[in-house]
Design a protein around this motif. Structure first.
Motif: not given
Length: 330
Positions: A201-212
Motif C-alpha cells: 500500500e502506498v498512501p497519498v501524503t496528507v497531514g497537518f501544519n503541525r508535527e503530531n
C-alpha cells in the motif's frame, strides 16, 4: 525547523494522477460514456512533467478507454517509457452495469463482491486491449479499500494499491487508523500492516501544519461533529494557521502549504512524498476543485515550485508508484 540539518536527506517523490472523465461533481454520476476532453491535455502535461524529471503514474479508468482519441493520447504518453499505467475504478462508468449509482455506490467498497469482481475483470481487460499494458497498481474511485476488494486485486495480479487516504473518514468509508506511509497491507484488513508480502500500500501524503498528525487529526475530526461543529473552530484554526489540514495535492493546497507538509513529513521520516491530482483538473474549472482560470498553467506552476524546492533542499528520486514500492520492498 533546521533546514541545514535536513539539507540532503533522501526522499522518493511520486506523482499519481486519477486519469478519468470530467463532469460537474455537484451533479449525478455520469454513467456509461463520459466526457474525456481533458485527456487531450495529457500529452502536453506529460511533456512538462518530464522536464521536471517526474515519472508520473496514470491511474486510468474505463471511460478514458472508450474513445479512440483519448486512447491515442495515452498511447503517446506510454511510448515515452517514463510513466506507469495503473487501474482506476469509477463504478458508475465501469461495466458491467447494475443500475443507478448513488453516493454510497460510488465507493467500490460498498458494492457486492460479485459486482466488483466483474468490474475489475472488465477494467483490466480494457486496459490490456487498448493500451497493451497489464496494470499492477490500483486506486479505487473516491478512495477507500476493504478486504473483499483487496483480495480481488491480489487475485487479478495487482501488487500495489493506493486507495488509502490517510486521516480521512466519511459516512461511507474510513481510512482512520491506517499507516500514513507505505506498508505491506493485510489482504483481509488492508488498513492494517502485516509481514505477509502480498500487497503493498502506498498512501497519498496528507497531514497537518503541525508535527503530531494523529493528535491534530483527532482535534480536527472532533470539531467536525456535533456538539462542537457549530463553533466552526476548524475554519478559524485554518485561517489563523493554528491548525491546517494539508494535502500534497495542487488542487487542494497552496504551494506554501504543500512545502510545509513536505518538510514536516520528511522530518518525521516519511520515505515517500506522494502527490496526487485528477486529470480533469487540466480543464478550466470543470470539476469544481480549482477555483481560478488558467487551470493547466496553475497546476504546472504549483508542481514546478514544489519540486524545485525539494530538489534544492533534499536528495530527490523520482519514481512511478511501482518503482517506489519496489525500492521500499527491498
Amino acid at each position: 525547523m533546521n533546514k541545514a540539518k535536513q539539507a540532503k536527506k533522501p526522499i522518493i517523490f511520486v506523482l499519481s494522477i486519477d486519469t478519468e472523465e470530467e463532469w460537474d461533481w455537484s451533479g449525478p454520476f455520469p454513467q456509461r460514456h463520459g466526457d474525456v476532453q481533458n485527456i487531450l491535455q495529457v500529452p502536453a502535461f506529460h511533456t512538462i512533467l518530464s522536464s521536471f524529471n517526474i515519472r508520473p503514474t496514470y491511474f486510468v479508468d474505463y471511460a478514458v478507454l472508450e474513445t479512440a482519441q483519448s486512447i491515442e493520447n495515452m498511447q503517446r504518453v506510454i511510448q515515452q517509457q517514463n510513466c506507469e499505467i495503473g487501474a482506476h475504478m469509477h463504478p458508475w462508468c465501469n461495466p458491467p452495469y447494475f443500475g443507478d449509482v448513488g453516493e454510497a455506490q460510488s465507493h467500490v467498497i460498498n458494492l457486492p463482491v460479485e459486482e466488483v469482481a466483474a468490474k475489475v475483470k472488465a477494467l483490466v481487460s480494457k486496459i490490456k486491449q487498448t493500451l497493451d499494458v497489464t496494470p499492477k497498481s490500483f486506486r479505487s474511485g473516491r478512495w477507500g479499500i476493504d478486504g473483499k476488494v483487496m483480495n480481488l486485486l491480489f487475485q487479478n495480479g495487482f501488487n500495489v494499491d493506493s486507495s488509502v487516504y490517510p486521516y480521512y473518514k466519511n459516512e461511507f468509508f474510513s481510512c482512520i487508523g491506517s499507516p500514513p506511509t507505505p506498508y505491506w497491507a493485510a489482504l483481509d484488513k488492508p488498513l492494517e500492516q502485516t509481514t505477509v508480502q502480498n500487497m503493498f500500500e502506498v498512501p497519498v501524503t496528507v497531514g497537518f501544519n503541525r508535527e503530531n498528525f494523529d493528535f491534530w487529526n483527532r482535534v480536527h475530526y472532533l470539531f467536525t461533529q456535533p456538539p462542537l461543529s457549530w463553533t466552526r473552530f476548524n475554519g478559524f484554526a485554518w485561517h489563523t494557521r493554528l491548525m491546517r489540514k494539508n494535502y500534497l495535492c495542487p488542487e487542494l493546497s497552496s504551494v506554501a502549504d504543500m512545502i510545509n507538509l513536505c518538510d514536516i513529513a520528511i522530518d518525521k521520516g516519511y520515505p515517500v512524498l506522494h502527490m496526487y491530482m485528477h486529470s480533469s483538473s487540466l480543464l478550466e474549472n470543470r470539476n469544481n476543485m480549482l477555483g481560478q482560470s488558467n487551470a493547466f498553467n496553475h497546476l504546472c506552476g504549483s508542481i514546478e515550485q514544489v519540486v524545485s524546492y525539494l530538489e534544492k533542499n533534499y536528495e530527490v528520486e523520482f519514481c512511478t508508484i511501482s518503482e517506489a514500492a519496489d525500492k521500499l520492498k527491498s
